[in-house]
Design an enzyme around this catalytic site. Sequence first.
Site, PDB file in Angstrom:
ATOM      1  N   GLY A   1       0.795  -1.126  -0.005  1.00 54.81           N
ATOM      2  CA  GLY A   1       0.017   0.062   0.095  1.00 54.81           C
ATOM      3  C   GLY A   1       0.820   1.314   0.022  1.00 54.81           C
ATOM      4  N   PHE A   2       0.123   2.501   0.079  1.00 53.52           N
ATOM      5  CA  PHE A   2       0.942   3.487  -0.123  1.00 53.52           C
ATOM      6  C   PHE A   2       1.750   3.802   1.136  1.00 53.52           C
ATOM      7  CE2 PHE A   2       0.150   8.335   1.710  1.00 53.52           C
ATOM      8  CZ  PHE A   2       1.166   8.733   1.298  1.00 53.52           C
ATOM      9  N   ILE A   3       1.341   3.824   2.245  1.00 49.38           N
ATOM     10  CA  ILE A   3       2.142   4.014   3.551  1.00 49.38           C
ATOM     11  C   ILE A   3       2.994   2.636   3.806  1.00 49.38           C
ATOM     12  CG2 ILE A   3       2.294   4.313   6.015  1.00 49.38           C
ATOM     13  CD1 ILE A   3      -0.357   5.755   5.642  1.00 49.38           C
TER      14      ILE A   3
ATOM     15  N   ALA B   1      -1.859  -0.323  13.072  1.00 49.88           N
ATOM     16  CA  ALA B   1      -2.236   1.266  12.447  1.00 49.88           C
ATOM     17  C   ALA B   1      -3.736   1.341  12.620  1.00 49.88           C
ATOM     18  CB  ALA B   1      -1.918   1.138  10.734  1.00 49.88           C
TER      19      ALA B   1
ATOM     20  N   THR C   1     -11.920  -7.884   6.855  1.00 52.20           N
ATOM     21  CA  THR C   1     -10.703  -7.603   6.807  1.00 52.20           C
ATOM     22  C   THR C   1     -10.223  -6.949   8.139  1.00 52.20           C
ATOM     23  OG1 THR C   1     -10.865  -6.867   4.400  1.00 52.20           O
ATOM     24  CG2 THR C   1      -8.659  -6.529   5.432  1.00 52.20           C
TER      25      THR C   1
ATOM     26  N   TYR D   1     -16.097   1.928   9.380  1.00 47.91           N
ATOM     27  CA  TYR D   1     -14.922   1.986   9.312  1.00 47.91           C
ATOM     28  C   TYR D   1     -14.120   2.349  10.448  1.00 47.91           C
ATOM     29  CZ  TYR D   1     -10.040   3.452   7.922  1.00 47.91           C
ATOM     30  OH  TYR D   1      -8.532   3.476   7.534  1.00 47.91           O
TER      31      TYR D   1
ATOM     32  N   ASP E   1      -0.018  -8.581   1.374  1.00 48.96           N
ATOM     33  CA  ASP E   1      -0.615  -7.808   0.690  1.00 48.96           C
ATOM     34  C   ASP E   1      -1.411  -8.352  -0.383  1.00 48.96           C
ATOM     35  OD1 ASP E   1      -0.509  -4.214   0.355  1.00 48.96           O
ATOM     36  OD2 ASP E   1      -1.893  -5.314  -0.769  1.00 48.96           O
TER      37      ASP E   1
ATOM     38  N   LYS F   1     -12.138   0.075  13.345  1.00 44.28           N
ATOM     39  CA  LYS F   1     -10.731   0.341  13.736  1.00 44.28           C
ATOM     40  C   LYS F   1     -10.747   0.499  15.238  1.00 44.28           C
ATOM     41  CE  LYS F   1      -7.444   0.355  11.415  1.00 44.28           C
ATOM     42  NZ  LYS F   1      -6.662  -0.754  10.758  1.00 44.28           N
TER      43      LYS F   1
ATOM     44  N   LEU G   1      -0.656  -3.134   8.792  1.00 39.62           N
ATOM     45  CA  LEU G   1      -1.286  -1.929   8.035  1.00 39.62           C
ATOM     46  C   LEU G   1      -2.231  -2.259   7.342  1.00 39.62           C
ATOM     47  CD1 LEU G   1       1.341  -0.497   9.342  1.00 39.62           C
ATOM     48  CD2 LEU G   1       1.848   0.369   6.942  1.00 39.62           C
TER      49      LEU G   1
END
Length: 323
Positions: free
Chosen positions: A10-12, A121, A99, A153, A31, A157, A80
């Site tokens: 992913g991006f981060i 994260a 997920t 979401y 991933d 989290k 992450l």
Amino acid sequence: MRVLITGGAGFIGSHLTEAYLERGDEVYIVDDLSTGSEDNLRHLKENPAYQNRLFVHIDTILNEPTLLELTGICDIVFHLAAAVGVQYVLDHPLELIRTNIQGTEMVLKLCDKFKKKVLVASTSEVYGKHLHAPLVETDNIIYGPSSKFRWSYAASKLMDEFTALAYYRTTGLQVIIARLFNTVGPRQTGAYGMVIPRLVGQALKNEPLTVYGDGTQTRTFTDVADVVRSLMGLMDSEKTVGEVFNIGGIGEISILDLALKIIKMTGSSSQIDLIPYDKAFGKDFEDMQRRVPSTEKLLSYIGFEPSSGLDDILAKVIASLKG
Ligand code: UDP
């Protein structure tokens, strides 16, 4: 050291992968490419200095045998992998819950089995609909109704945070929770809603900039390089276990002012289009009006201060999207 990064494509995750490879460590990635991409890792795979130190498994974190093997061989774990991005969350409501809740439980269960230190994260979304600033880790949490799916979401989290802290309290698993505020940098895609790459991409094509609502909602943006530095600092510290930390930048800005700044910095001839939220996202959506982190705790535990302000961040994104 062997580092397992779920969501490493992913991006981060890809920036974190790069930082550990640069440090001389081995990185193992799981991933499923739901929002990540192998393109994010291409420059690392092609770098001769990183040969035989980067191992990428395209798989879901719900696949226990893969995760069992990798958790067993790695020394530390960054979790992450998650369903992210407002649009993705609204389009994949069930997948989001599987997920983010079952996946995290699996990661934590295996970290506990092998007693591996894990950083989970989380997100600034967990704070919900606050209007005050800055947001402090001990603040109350305010959500909208369950008919507004955006909050699933945040709730998922938050459940991840509770699960991690429950392991810490009951089995002594070393967990650290990082609430990431809006993070920006090269390789972030605008495809899942992220405002800066979207607006910069629109400005570079001289297309109208899509500002949702009346544009008075504010955000504070963090450079991905600062986020990576904080994630590594939190992991390296002995004092951070069992704690929750905001990771965020400085400078609150409204999305309308952000759009104007982007137009100016790109020299674009774009106009601004104010798009009502229901037109952009349908009825299941409501926005967070304000989101500004307190980073006092991060500063006091690991001495972290952001190195980049918004102008620097935007300049980097503009340069990377110009190619
Ligand atoms: N936003 C916008 N136009 C876009 C994308 C996003 O006005 O094309 C707004 C969005 O409604 C929110 C802010 O920009 O108020 C940040 O959105 P993003 O999806 O980047 O992150 P969020 O803070 O919602 O997690």
